[in-house]
Structures are given as C-alpha cells and as structure tokens.
Design an enzyme around this catalytic site. Sequence first.
Site, short mmCIF file in Angstrom:
data_model
loop_
_atom_site.label_atom_id
_atom_site.label_comp_id
_atom_site.label_asym_id
_atom_site.label_seq_id
_atom_site.Cartn_x
_atom_site.Cartn_y
_atom_site.Cartn_z
N GLU A 139 0.89 -1.16 0.00
CA GLU A 139 0.00 0.00 0.00
C GLU A 139 0.92 1.21 0.00
O GLU A 139 1.64 1.45 0.97
CB GLU A 139 -0.92 -0.04 1.22
CG GLU A 139 -2.03 1.01 1.17
CD GLU A 139 -1.58 2.30 1.80
OE1 GLU A 139 -1.15 3.22 1.05
OE2 GLU A 139 -1.66 2.41 3.02
N CYS B 149 -2.69 7.99 4.79
CA CYS B 149 -2.68 7.71 3.36
C CYS B 149 -4.04 7.89 2.71
O CYS B 149 -4.12 8.01 1.48
CB CYS B 149 -2.15 6.30 3.11
SG CYS B 149 -3.12 5.00 3.91
#
Length: 480
Positions: A254, A288
């Site tokens: 990720e 994020c």
Amino acid sequence: MMHVAVDTGRSLLIGGRWEAAEQTMPVVNPWSGEALGAVACADAGHVERAVASALRGADAMRDLSTGERSRILHAAATALEGDAERFAAAIAAETGKPIRAATREVGRAVNTLRLSAEEAVRLAGETIAFDSFPGGEARSGHYVLEPVGVIAAITPFNDPLNLVCHKLGPAFAAGNAVVLKPAEQAPLVAVMLAKLLVAAGLPAEALNLLTGRGRDFGDALTGHGDVAMISFTGGASVGQAICRSAGVKRVAMELGGNGPVIVMDDADVEKAAAACVSGAFGAAGQNCIGVQRLYVHDAIYDVFRGALVAATGRLRVGDPMDPATDVGPMIGGDEAARILAWADEAVARGATLLAGGERAGALMRPTVLADVPDDARVACHEAFGPVVSLFRFAELDEAIDAANRADYAIHAAIFTESLKVARYAARRLRAAGVMINDSTDYRLDAMPFGGAGRGNMGREGVRFAAREMSQTKVICFHDA
C-alpha cells in the site's frame, strides 16, 4: 509525560528471545523532544537468524489447528483491550497522535485481531467439479488454503499499532510466521504488542521482530530467499526499492494516496466541511487516505470555503496528551518543515493561503490553500501532512477528471444528495474505494483496502489479506 514501559534496549525478538545489539537508536517524543528510549539496531546477521527462526515458526504455525490460531488471536485481543490505556499513551508518546485518536486506534486494533481470529476458522477451500470436462468423470476432489510460509512485514509510523495488527493478524490466521520490521520513528508499540502476542500463546518462533534502520538490513530481509512474501505499507520510493531487491516472491504493498473529494452543489455544506476538516487534519494529516484535494462546485464554493476555514479555525492544536487536542505534532520537525515548504511554494506560485501556514518545531498548523497550481507538489504528490487544497469546478466530469490525475489512489469521495450522481461518480472515479457523503478518511478494518493505479499491489482488510497470505493446494482422487 507518561513514559513507555518497554525494555527498549532489548528490542530484537529472535528465536523466541529478546536481544540487544551493538548499536542503538533513540526514540523521541515529537511533541516534547523527550527521549522515550533507545532500541536495538538490527543488521544483516540478525536477519539471517530471524528468518531461520521464522522458518521453524512457520512449521509450528502450520501444525496448529485453525481453532488454536483463533484462540491465540482472541486471547491477544482480550489482553490488548484490557491494557488499552497504556497502549494509547505509548502511541501518543512516540507519534504525537492526540490521545483521543490513539485510544480509537487501540479499539480498532482490538477489532482487527478479533476479525483475524474469526477469519482463522473461515479460511477454507471448496470442491471442484472435475467431471465438468471429458476425462474427469472418474475424478473428484477439492482445494484447500495453506500458508505461504515466512512473511516479511514492514509497517509505517502513523498507525503504529493497528497497521501492525493488519499484518500480523491475517498472517497468523492463515498459519504463517512473520519477521516484523516496525517504523524507525515508532517501534515501541510494536515491541509491546509482540510481548502481548507471545503471552497469549503464540508459538515462540512464529514472530521475530527487528528494530532499527531499514537502510542497515532492509535489503537483506526483503531479498532473502526464504522469505515467501513481503507485506509493506509506506511510501512509493521505498516500495520501488523493495521491489528491486525482492526477487521472485509475493509482494503486497500500500503505497499511499492523494485523496480527492468532490462536493456537489446539492451537498449539505456544513456536514461536508466538518467531515473534510476531520479527514484532512486527523493524525496531523499523516494518513494515506486523508483528504488532500477538494473539488467544490462553483454554486457553493464561497459558502463551503467559509465553512471549511471556520471549522479549521476551531481545531485545538497542541499537546497530544491533552484530551481536548484535535491536532498534535507531525512525526518530526523535518516533516513539518517539508509541508511548510510545499505550502510556501504553492503560495509563491499564486495560491491563496486561507488558514495555517505556520509551524513551530514538529507542530504544523492545519493549512488550507486555494487557487493551487495543478502541478504544485502540494497538489500532485502525496502530502502526508496537515494541508488541504481547494479547487472550483463547474461540471462533474471536470471534477472527476481532475480527481483522477494522481498516480497513486486509495479512496475518493463525493458529497451529493443525488443517488444518480453518486453512482455515476463511483463508476468513474479511479480509486480502490469511493465514499459517498463521507470523507476519504473512512475505513472499516473488515473491508478490502489498498491502492489503485500505480499503487495497486494487493489488498489489506483482514479477510482479503489472509487470502493474499495463503496459497491453494488441489487434492484430486481418481476413483477408477
């Protein structure tokens, strides 16, 4: 200041024993500058021993019943829940996350472990219709899911407990062993969690933990031939370096995002502004899936801008241990200076500063910008800090096209009262998740989670990660 109760000098867990190392590195509270401890710095030799231990641990995990794996994870969740106050204080101390947010992170981590415990007894294959093709009539069978073996897990600082649980929980549910490398800036909570898991009954060598600087041993770990899979959460440049060193093995990553939010002219302005402020500035923007770009319809732009700036101004900024604090420091002064430089650069190129734009040490005040050039760093790169940029649009397709410009995407969002508009945007937005009447910041730990575009390398979310950490084995009986 509450101290973190960890024997930090012996922070390497190898072969079921806690060890020290020749070199140490400090862990510093980003708000106070206080030294919380010094963790051991692993090297390539420690990697060799940790992976060898993990190979033995993988055999032990493979031999455990799914029920026993589930029991261990449930026991760890119960223990974590009972020790929530200490873990929350440790998160706040080593990351600067406000104590209310740190407490929520502990609650989420408990849930992640419980989801993992439940998934341990759900991982199953299914029967295969071998007679569906000529020649298979006398055959029957099924497939099962087996662990891949040793997983190298590398985690960031921004959620130092829950993101570790998102690696360890599914890995153990699937019957794997793990070599964990926590963030350099925030390793103490990972050490605490490892001790809790061992006390819950995890086989002694199923978890090996290496603290220290990634540059000293990262390539040795990710490139090791006995590591079957790498699970990494972090920045794109580090992800690229890992891929270069990994060789032929599974990689799940990720790699960050640049969260766009569209606010339509029929949106509830106050609700949307409040959600976007929370999504942009929670965890000091070090998220994020945080809100970074706001595309607001011309018809409500001025009203929304006023509501957003007003809500930003009401945020309490300061000491993370104060329960009233909404926004604490960033992980360090260098990161705060970077965000300020990016904001200043945008202003120098014509952007308008609507709020914030100041820093003191690691504390960066929540910053709102308008009229930002599309190619300014604060708009086209992941900021990972407390800054949000406002843009106008007249037509929905214009906003969607702008939202889709980022190379890395996880979540996008839209505020609208029109189901038709919401469905249209959900189809067109190139992101791994689209939030309707919510900010990009929403995440349920049970849902699939990962990147789109160049960041699309596997999925987290307990059920989905557990399957990524498993492999199929076909068992076929020839009855003739």
